[in-house]
Design a protein around this motif. Sequence first.
Motif, PDB file in Angstrom:
ATOM      1  N   ARG A 169       0.814  -1.209   0.000  1.00  0.00           N
ATOM      2  CA  ARG A 169       0.000   0.000   0.000  1.00  0.00           C
ATOM      3  C   ARG A 169       0.850   1.262   0.000  1.00  0.00           C
ATOM      4  NH1 ARG A 169      -5.223  -1.136   0.605  1.00  0.00           N
ATOM      5  NH2 ARG A 169      -5.853  -3.071   1.616  1.00  0.00           N
ATOM      6  N   ARG A 170       1.996   1.237   0.690  1.00  0.00           N
ATOM      7  CA  ARG A 170       2.817   2.439   0.726  1.00  0.00           C
ATOM      8  C   ARG A 170       3.330   2.797  -0.657  1.00  0.00           C
ATOM      9  NH1 ARG A 170       7.176   2.797   5.366  1.00  0.00           N
ATOM     10  NH2 ARG A 170       5.203   2.795   6.498  1.00  0.00           N
ATOM     11  N   SER A 230       0.429   4.052  -2.765  1.00  0.00           N
ATOM     12  CA  SER A 230       0.089   5.433  -2.438  1.00  0.00           C
ATOM     13  C   SER A 230       1.079   6.401  -3.063  1.00  0.00           C
ATOM     14  CB  SER A 230       0.053   5.608  -0.917  1.00  0.00           C
ATOM     15  OG  SER A 230      -0.281   6.926  -0.575  1.00  0.00           O
ATOM     16  N   PHE A 238      -9.836   6.021  -1.739  1.00  0.00           N
ATOM     17  CA  PHE A 238      -9.210   5.684  -0.472  1.00  0.00           C
ATOM     18  C   PHE A 238     -10.223   5.086   0.487  1.00  0.00           C
ATOM     19  CE2 PHE A 238      -6.528   8.959  -2.267  1.00  0.00           C
ATOM     20  CZ  PHE A 238      -5.247   8.541  -1.961  1.00  0.00           C
ATOM     21  N   ASN A 263      -9.335   4.924   6.344  1.00  0.00           N
ATOM     22  CA  ASN A 263      -8.042   4.982   7.039  1.00  0.00           C
ATOM     23  C   ASN A 263      -6.962   5.637   6.186  1.00  0.00           C
ATOM     24  OD1 ASN A 263      -7.359   3.030   5.163  1.00  0.00           O
ATOM     25  ND2 ASN A 263      -7.049   1.395   6.648  1.00  0.00           N
ATOM     26  N   GLN A 277      -5.727   4.770   3.363  1.00  0.00           N
ATOM     27  CA  GLN A 277      -4.977   3.874   2.491  1.00  0.00           C
ATOM     28  C   GLN A 277      -5.698   3.753   1.150  1.00  0.00           C
ATOM     29  OE1 GLN A 277      -1.962   2.559   3.225  1.00  0.00           O
ATOM     30  NE2 GLN A 277      -2.079   3.786   5.094  1.00  0.00           N
TER      31      GLN A 277
END
Length: 340
Positions: free
Chosen positions: A3-4, A7, A328, A331, A333
């Motif tokens: 996910r990082r 993003s 998104f 949260n 993410q």
Amino acid sequence: MNRRIASFIFFTFIATTCQAAPTGNGIDIGVCYGLLGNDLPPAPRVVSLYKRGGIQKMRLYNPNHEALEALRGSQIQVTLGVPNEEIPKLANSQEAAQSWFTTNVEPYIQDIEFSYITVGNEAFPGQFGPSIGPAMHNLKNVLNEHNLHGIQVTTVIYSAVLANSYPPSAAVFTPEAASDMLNILQFLSDNGEPIMLNVYPYFAYAGDPANVRLDYAQFSATGPVVQDGALSYSNLFDAMVDSFIWAMEKMGFPNVAVAISESGWPSAGNGDFTTPDLAGTYNRNFMNHIIKSSGTPKRPNTYMDAYIFAMFNENQKPNGTEQHFGLFYPNMQPVYPIFP
């Protein structure tokens, strides 16, 4: 892809495409900020998310003062909505329009750049239709009195106002919508304002997958799918927009500009029609299409302001796909990587 990384790629893509788009009359992509969720992050964190992503435009459906406070000094351009139920009050008197402005716009005008005020969202056909034109007129008078000529006043319509939309050149407004549309289009034409359209190829595809090709709905077709006289269509989005343009032209308004107030694809809620991959593909291709400034076959090489629906999944919307249009999760993410 974790996910990082997803993003980071999303933000890089948004920032790059927005920077590449023309400014002033440009078409950098906005994202709608809906608030129908009881688990959404606080407004200051949401504004920070927009800024980190280089998302330069936000659509607010109502004058939520927590969001407006958070937007002060952000340099995010804001489209601010008048809720449907407030339209008759604003239509009834100039004083009511002034009061709405004094409460919801004037306190922020030094710190927020307002691009549009939208009088209602899909407010007609229905009880609010006759009030939209007068409400727009009263609000425009208030803005002019305050020398705020750069804030445009419009309304948001959708496909229910059309009696027919296939092929695009056959489109006309329904008898129920025609009289209200005449008043609205006259106002927009007189003041040089655009009409805002909610355009969702997803619903056409999900409603008739036997006859609406997926690649046509997702901007993925490699050649023309629909031929309408001299105009060729390789994606359903263009065909839907041109249907509105043809209908306006038949009412005598060939030059009213178009902006896209919503478009998107849900990532869940309807089986194989709504996967994260399909949602990501649609929104990625939608952004690319808008940023190319290619316009539509009927209006080629024409800029359109445009907004993706929506920033977050909203759990207080009706069950099903309505809860799953977000880029998104609450949260913060990403639901899917917007860029592969």
